[in-house]
Write a protein that holds these residues in place. Sequence first.
Motif, mmCIF file in Angstrom:
data_model
loop_
_atom_site.group_PDB
_atom_site.id
_atom_site.type_symbol
_atom_site.label_atom_id
_atom_site.label_comp_id
_atom_site.label_asym_id
_atom_site.label_seq_id
_atom_site.Cartn_x
_atom_site.Cartn_y
_atom_site.Cartn_z
ATOM 1 N N LEU A 154 3.214 -26.846 9.660
ATOM 2 C CA LEU A 154 2.296 -28.310 8.810
ATOM 3 C C LEU A 154 3.573 -28.659 8.091
ATOM 4 O O LEU A 154 3.930 -30.261 8.372
ATOM 5 C CB LEU A 154 1.161 -28.523 8.030
ATOM 6 C CG LEU A 154 -0.187 -27.728 8.399
ATOM 7 C CD1 LEU A 154 -1.034 -27.858 7.772
ATOM 8 C CD2 LEU A 154 -0.662 -28.843 9.802
ATOM 9 N N VAL A 198 -7.343 -27.194 8.372
ATOM 10 C CA VAL A 198 -7.744 -26.127 9.305
ATOM 11 C C VAL A 198 -8.254 -25.169 9.008
ATOM 12 O O VAL A 198 -9.180 -24.927 9.792
ATOM 13 C CB VAL A 198 -6.181 -25.939 8.830
ATOM 14 C CG1 VAL A 198 -6.093 -24.501 10.415
ATOM 15 C CG2 VAL A 198 -5.106 -26.350 9.612
ATOM 16 N N ASP A 199 -8.615 -25.108 7.146
ATOM 17 C CA ASP A 199 -9.179 -23.905 6.979
ATOM 18 C C ASP A 199 -11.240 -24.499 7.544
ATOM 19 O O ASP A 199 -12.157 -23.606 7.590
ATOM 20 C CB ASP A 199 -9.627 -24.345 5.827
ATOM 21 C CG ASP A 199 -8.216 -23.402 4.662
ATOM 22 O OD1 ASP A 199 -7.729 -22.273 5.456
ATOM 23 O OD2 ASP A 199 -8.127 -24.137 3.300
ATOM 24 N N ILE A 221 -1.696 -24.795 15.933
ATOM 25 C CA ILE A 221 -2.913 -24.882 14.826
ATOM 26 C C ILE A 221 -3.736 -24.488 15.384
ATOM 27 O O ILE A 221 -5.277 -23.485 15.315
ATOM 28 C CB ILE A 221 -1.748 -25.223 13.051
ATOM 29 C CG1 ILE A 221 -0.697 -25.381 13.217
ATOM 30 C CG2 ILE A 221 -3.801 -25.325 12.710
ATOM 31 C CD1 ILE A 221 -0.575 -26.361 12.041
ATOM 32 N N LEU A 243 -0.292 -32.491 3.299
ATOM 33 C CA LEU A 243 0.091 -30.654 3.500
ATOM 34 C C LEU A 243 -1.329 -30.236 3.343
ATOM 35 O O LEU A 243 -2.239 -29.520 4.239
ATOM 36 C CB LEU A 243 1.111 -29.924 3.173
ATOM 37 C CG LEU A 243 1.981 -30.739 3.727
ATOM 38 C CD1 LEU A 243 3.275 -30.331 3.517
ATOM 39 C CD2 LEU A 243 2.288 -31.409 5.015
ATOM 40 N N GLU A 244 -1.897 -30.184 2.051
ATOM 41 C CA GLU A 244 -2.510 -29.946 1.312
ATOM 42 C C GLU A 244 -4.079 -30.171 2.147
ATOM 43 O O GLU A 244 -5.055 -29.336 2.437
ATOM 44 C CB GLU A 244 -2.862 -29.681 -0.356
ATOM 45 C CG GLU A 244 -4.034 -29.753 -1.111
ATOM 46 C CD GLU A 244 -3.914 -29.585 -2.188
ATOM 47 O OE1 GLU A 244 -4.708 -29.071 -2.529
ATOM 48 O OE2 GLU A 244 -2.995 -29.571 -2.545
ATOM 49 N N LYS A 287 -7.674 -18.382 10.628
ATOM 50 C CA LYS A 287 -6.315 -19.221 10.336
ATOM 51 C C LYS A 287 -5.268 -18.713 10.688
ATOM 52 O O LYS A 287 -4.741 -17.490 9.400
ATOM 53 C CB LYS A 287 -6.501 -20.167 9.223
ATOM 54 C CG LYS A 287 -5.385 -21.538 8.715
ATOM 55 C CD LYS A 287 -5.321 -21.879 7.113
ATOM 56 C CE LYS A 287 -4.919 -20.865 6.181
ATOM 57 N NZ LYS A 287 -5.230 -21.760 4.925
ATOM 58 N N THR A 334 0.146 -21.279 8.809
ATOM 59 C CA THR A 334 -0.279 -22.237 9.327
ATOM 60 C C THR A 334 0.069 -24.067 8.184
ATOM 61 O O THR A 334 0.746 -25.069 8.365
ATOM 62 C CB THR A 334 -1.722 -22.795 8.463
ATOM 63 O OG1 THR A 334 -2.077 -22.436 10.083
ATOM 64 C CG2 THR A 334 -2.015 -24.247 8.949
ATOM 65 N N ALA A 335 0.453 -23.045 7.017
ATOM 66 C CA ALA A 335 1.427 -24.126 6.247
ATOM 67 C C ALA A 335 2.728 -24.141 6.184
ATOM 68 O O ALA A 335 3.273 -24.977 6.413
ATOM 69 C CB ALA A 335 1.458 -23.820 4.347
ATOM 70 N N SER A 390 1.353 -29.342 15.674
ATOM 71 C CA SER A 390 0.061 -29.680 15.288
ATOM 72 C C SER A 390 -1.144 -28.018 16.404
ATOM 73 O O SER A 390 -1.635 -27.975 16.295
ATOM 74 C CB SER A 390 -0.312 -30.471 15.269
ATOM 75 O OG SER A 390 0.022 -31.217 16.195
ATOM 76 N N GLU A 421 -4.337 -28.982 5.649
ATOM 77 C CA GLU A 421 -4.374 -27.335 5.784
ATOM 78 C C GLU A 421 -5.823 -27.553 4.659
ATOM 79 O O GLU A 421 -6.762 -25.817 5.536
ATOM 80 C CB GLU A 421 -3.386 -27.150 4.711
ATOM 81 C CG GLU A 421 -3.970 -25.160 5.592
ATOM 82 C CD GLU A 421 -2.595 -24.343 4.671
ATOM 83 O OE1 GLU A 421 -2.238 -22.932 4.229
ATOM 84 O OE2 GLU A 421 -1.630 -24.744 3.443
ATOM 85 N N ASN A 422 -6.761 -28.217 4.285
ATOM 86 C CA ASN A 422 -7.849 -27.897 3.981
ATOM 87 C C ASN A 422 -8.717 -28.428 5.736
ATOM 88 O O ASN A 422 -9.793 -27.298 6.319
ATOM 89 C CB ASN A 422 -8.500 -29.268 3.247
ATOM 90 C CG ASN A 422 -8.207 -28.545 2.175
ATOM 91 O OD1 ASN A 422 -8.115 -27.163 1.554
ATOM 92 N ND2 ASN A 422 -7.918 -29.715 0.762
#
Length: 517
Positions: free
Chosen positions: A272, A253-254, A6, A246-247, A264, A268-269, A3, A250-251
């Motif tokens: 995570l 992070v966006d 990221i 995880l979804e 990004k 990233t995915a 993390s 990632e949002n």
Amino acid sequence: MYSDEIIDGVGGMSKFQALVIFVFNGPKLITSWGMLMMSFAGVTPQLWWCVNVINNDASNNTGLKQCSVGDNSTTCAFVYSTEKSTVVNEWDFVCDRAGIRLLITSVQMGGVLIGALFSGQSADVIGRKKTLFIALLLHGGLNLVAAFSVSWQMFIVLRFLIGAMVGSHLVVSFPYTMEFIGKGWRQITSAITFWQFGSALFAMSCWLRPDWSDQHIILAALHIPFLACWFVAPESLRWLAVHGKLEEAENVVDQMARYNKRKKPANTAILLKKLSEEEKKRRNSDHKYNYRDIYRHWDICWKSLVIQVIWMCMSFSYYGISFGVGNLAGNLYLNMFLVSIIALPGTTMVFFLSSRIGRRWTTFIFFSVATIGAFGVVIVSRVVSSESIRGPATTTMALICRFGVGSAWNSFQTTTSEQYPTVIRNLGYGAANTAARVGSIVSPYAFAMGGEDLLPPFVIVGSTMAVCTLLTVLLPETNKTPLADTTVEISRRDYTLDKDVEEVSEEKTVRKSSLEI
């Protein structure tokens, strides 16, 4: 560790982090009012008289700050000077009822303990965001209700609940904020002075409107802009990842990349997923972390015990001086303001020193200052005979002590959070806050036991600060090290740090031998 990669990739300290600091730490401006309310509301008016009442008839026999003496038919009708309105003159907390004032403060701090205990678990189960904003909403509502208390029994229950909400917010807000900050900037979370500014504003508000009920109403109104931040506040990236969301992670992070105008990271995915998978290896599919996990393994257990002792001592000293400010010589409101504002230079010093000499030695220095200040009060109160000199001198030394312990606390907050991995960070921080409340519960009685004599409480403060100074050096340095996400990482990190220290020591020995040759 994943993390951290990221967060640094999308901007470890930029526009998004500034927003996070305001949204999560900004409410300390108002929770400081809630915590320190009794430092004003519990002060006895400057003058009060006992008007003797015999067989329901008021007599002309009055005593300045003297309780009624006589047979059972003699009671007091209390009269107070009008420079301030506190709960003391609201419910006659003088003479045989003076202990109720101290009880209210201790019960409130007991509420902080309960709030700290449960919010640490709550933040790791339902999330940081929900726990923080629920506590903030209830804190505002309870303060509004407390303003219209019809009895001291009702007031003491509300103070307990308000304390619980303050404890909840304090436990969640600091690690919640830090989990969005890059590893090179984490010390900034200790340098932000929302708490100090809030308590200084509280002193000014009390000076302008010296009424305990009005202060509760003003405090409740100040919650509105912070509650509105719910609509922009993200959930913790680390919490989402380790819980397999995880979804959603990632949002977040966006959102960070968009605010910071950064791209990004392409992996990233993958990062995570690795973080989530590593955590799954360390627990059963239905396992929930609890407070036993901060004592389960010795490499975390011993640090938890040291941290909790230090927090207990810090809280005792910090809140003892805060709630005992009425015993210091000089103007009450000025002393309240100085006790609050004195920590501001320390927060700036903490920010720069913790990056240069490390968290451990920064904390060590400020604990040493607090120890000197506390024993300075003891020495001055016994050596200086002139009242015109002794009063200002003891107040000055008490402020130095408060400066030291407040600055050390700012530094040690970062150290505490960095000692734990993400999966139990809030639990560890919550346990430390719980230990702190033990100190704050007994502090009002310790500072009242000497009456106007400051020697007994400051002997205890000086001793506890000396203990903290020594214990600080036992903890590993965490400056510029990645935040561990799992318990495996924390053991690996501490082993690496110890190995690095050994290698540096060996290198110095080799150099010394070469010079001797």
